[in-house]
Design an enzyme around this catalytic site. Structure first.
Site, mmCIF file in Angstrom:
data_model
loop_
_atom_site.group_PDB
_atom_site.id
_atom_site.type_symbol
_atom_site.label_atom_id
_atom_site.label_comp_id
_atom_site.label_asym_id
_atom_site.label_seq_id
_atom_site.Cartn_x
_atom_site.Cartn_y
_atom_site.Cartn_z
ATOM 1 N N LYS A 78 0.814 -1.216 0.000
ATOM 2 C CA LYS A 78 0.000 0.000 0.000
ATOM 3 C C LYS A 78 0.847 1.266 0.000
ATOM 4 C CE LYS A 78 -2.481 -0.009 3.719
ATOM 5 N NZ LYS A 78 -1.857 -1.058 4.448
ATOM 6 N N ARG A 116 -8.504 2.567 10.141
ATOM 7 C CA ARG A 116 -8.178 1.182 10.457
ATOM 8 C C ARG A 116 -9.205 0.555 11.386
ATOM 9 N NH1 ARG A 116 -2.198 1.794 9.561
ATOM 10 N NH2 ARG A 116 -1.167 -0.185 9.911
ATOM 11 N N ARG A 150 11.360 -8.049 4.819
ATOM 12 C CA ARG A 150 11.639 -6.675 4.393
ATOM 13 C C ARG A 150 12.843 -6.096 5.141
ATOM 14 N NH1 ARG A 150 6.732 -2.422 4.319
ATOM 15 N NH2 ARG A 150 6.897 -2.458 6.576
ATOM 16 N N ARG A 199 12.648 -3.127 10.226
ATOM 17 C CA ARG A 199 11.749 -2.344 11.069
ATOM 18 C C ARG A 199 11.382 -3.205 12.263
ATOM 19 N NH1 ARG A 199 6.618 0.197 7.917
ATOM 20 N NH2 ARG A 199 5.468 -0.497 9.745
ATOM 21 N N ARG A 226 0.058 -8.077 13.821
ATOM 22 C CA ARG A 226 -0.509 -6.969 13.033
ATOM 23 C C ARG A 226 -1.580 -7.487 12.081
ATOM 24 N NH1 ARG A 226 4.680 -4.668 10.470
ATOM 25 N NH2 ARG A 226 3.366 -3.142 9.425
HETATM 26 P P1 AMP Z 1 1.851 1.317 9.019
HETATM 27 O O1 AMP Z 1 3.129 1.943 8.570
HETATM 28 O O2 AMP Z 1 0.646 1.880 8.284
HETATM 29 O O3 AMP Z 1 1.890 -0.183 9.023
HETATM 30 O O4 AMP Z 1 1.620 1.782 10.540
HETATM 31 C C1 AMP Z 1 2.562 1.472 11.534
HETATM 32 C C2 AMP Z 1 1.927 1.566 12.911
HETATM 33 O O5 AMP Z 1 1.436 2.900 13.151
HETATM 34 C C3 AMP Z 1 0.731 0.672 13.153
HETATM 35 O O6 AMP Z 1 1.085 -0.663 13.480
HETATM 36 C C4 AMP Z 1 0.046 1.396 14.318
HETATM 37 O O7 AMP Z 1 0.742 1.196 15.536
HETATM 38 C C5 AMP Z 1 0.237 2.860 13.930
HETATM 39 N N1 AMP Z 1 -0.873 3.342 13.099
HETATM 40 C C6 AMP Z 1 -0.810 3.789 11.801
HETATM 41 N N2 AMP Z 1 -2.022 4.144 11.351
HETATM 42 C C7 AMP Z 1 -2.892 3.916 12.376
HETATM 43 C C8 AMP Z 1 -4.299 4.072 12.531
HETATM 44 N N3 AMP Z 1 -5.079 4.519 11.525
HETATM 45 N N4 AMP Z 1 -4.849 3.731 13.730
HETATM 46 C C9 AMP Z 1 -4.095 3.291 14.735
HETATM 47 N N5 AMP Z 1 -2.775 3.090 14.653
HETATM 48 C C10 AMP Z 1 -2.156 3.410 13.489
#
Ligand code: AMP
Length: 215
Positions: A13, A86, A125, A158, A169
């Protein structure tokens, strides 16, 4: 253009969001990136979010919603949103805010990918600590293990890409985020893209899925 992207972590994404935002000439709002930047800077928001990110848990809805409303304001109501909403309360809060602004979403684009492929992609990754170039130890390994082909920098993982965190996740995704596909389908906004295959192939399918929306 007001577009949200949905899909499990690892569906690519982030890359597609970047390319689509460029194509439509609108700001990209990527909540994960905003959180990571704040954690690095040690801001108040970063301190608040840090532990959730490390554990692969969602940051509380009220914190995220406030941050996104501000970002939408700064973007003058034109955006590609990656990583938000989310949860159902986040989707409802976004809908209420966009209704208030008189600027509804034009589509929700969902990237579909099998769980096992997701785990493989994410757990493999690696990113160059210097130039940020992405690699995958199984799918696109560097010529020399742990070293960036381009700049010789060290490749790092990461913290939330470790396999057990990735599985967690994914559970969070299925439990809290997947119901949003129905939420957007009921509003006639949902479009779906098969996220397997090459980055260019997925991008072409994403563009085709949005073709009738104009540029
Ligand atoms: P991502 O890079 O989109 O996978 O986001 C990394 C982390 O940021 C997630 O595992 C959450 O801890 C936090 N995060 C990002 N977007 C959200 C969201 N919309 N709601 C809650 N936590 C978020």
């Amino acid at each position: 253009m007001r577009l949200v992207l949905l899909g499990p972590p690892g569906a690519g994404k982030g890359t597609q969001a970047y390319r689509l935002a460029n194509r439509f000439g609108v700001p990209l709002i990527a909540t994960g990136d905003i959180f990571r930047r704040n954690v690095e800077e040690g801001s108040r928001l970063g301190v608040e979010a840090k532990e959730y990110l490390r554990a692969g848990e969602l940051v509380p809805d009220d914190v995220v919603v406030k941050m996104v409303v501000k970002a939408i304001e700064n973007a003058n109501g034109r955006f590609v949103l990656d990583g938000f909403p989310r949860t159902l309360p986040q989707a409802e809060a976004l809908e209420a805010e966009l209704d208030r602004r008189g600027q509804p979403l034009v589509a929700a684009l969902a990237f579909l990918l099998d769980d096992e492929i997701t785990v493989k992609r994410l757990a493999g990754r690696r990113t160059c600590a210097v130039c940020q170039r992405p690699y995958n130890v199984e799918l696109h390994p560097p010529r020399q293990e742990g070293v960036c082909d381009r700049c010789g920098g060290r490749l790092i993982q990461r913290e939330d890409d470790r396999e057990e965190t990735v599985r967690h996740r994914l559970e969070v995704y299925h439990h809290l985020t997947q119901p949003l596909l129905k939420f957007y389908a009921e509003r006639g906004l949902l479009r779906e893209v098969d996220a397997e295959g090459t980055e260019d192939g997925v991008y072409e399918r994403a563009v085709a899925a949005l073709a009738d929306l104009g540029s």
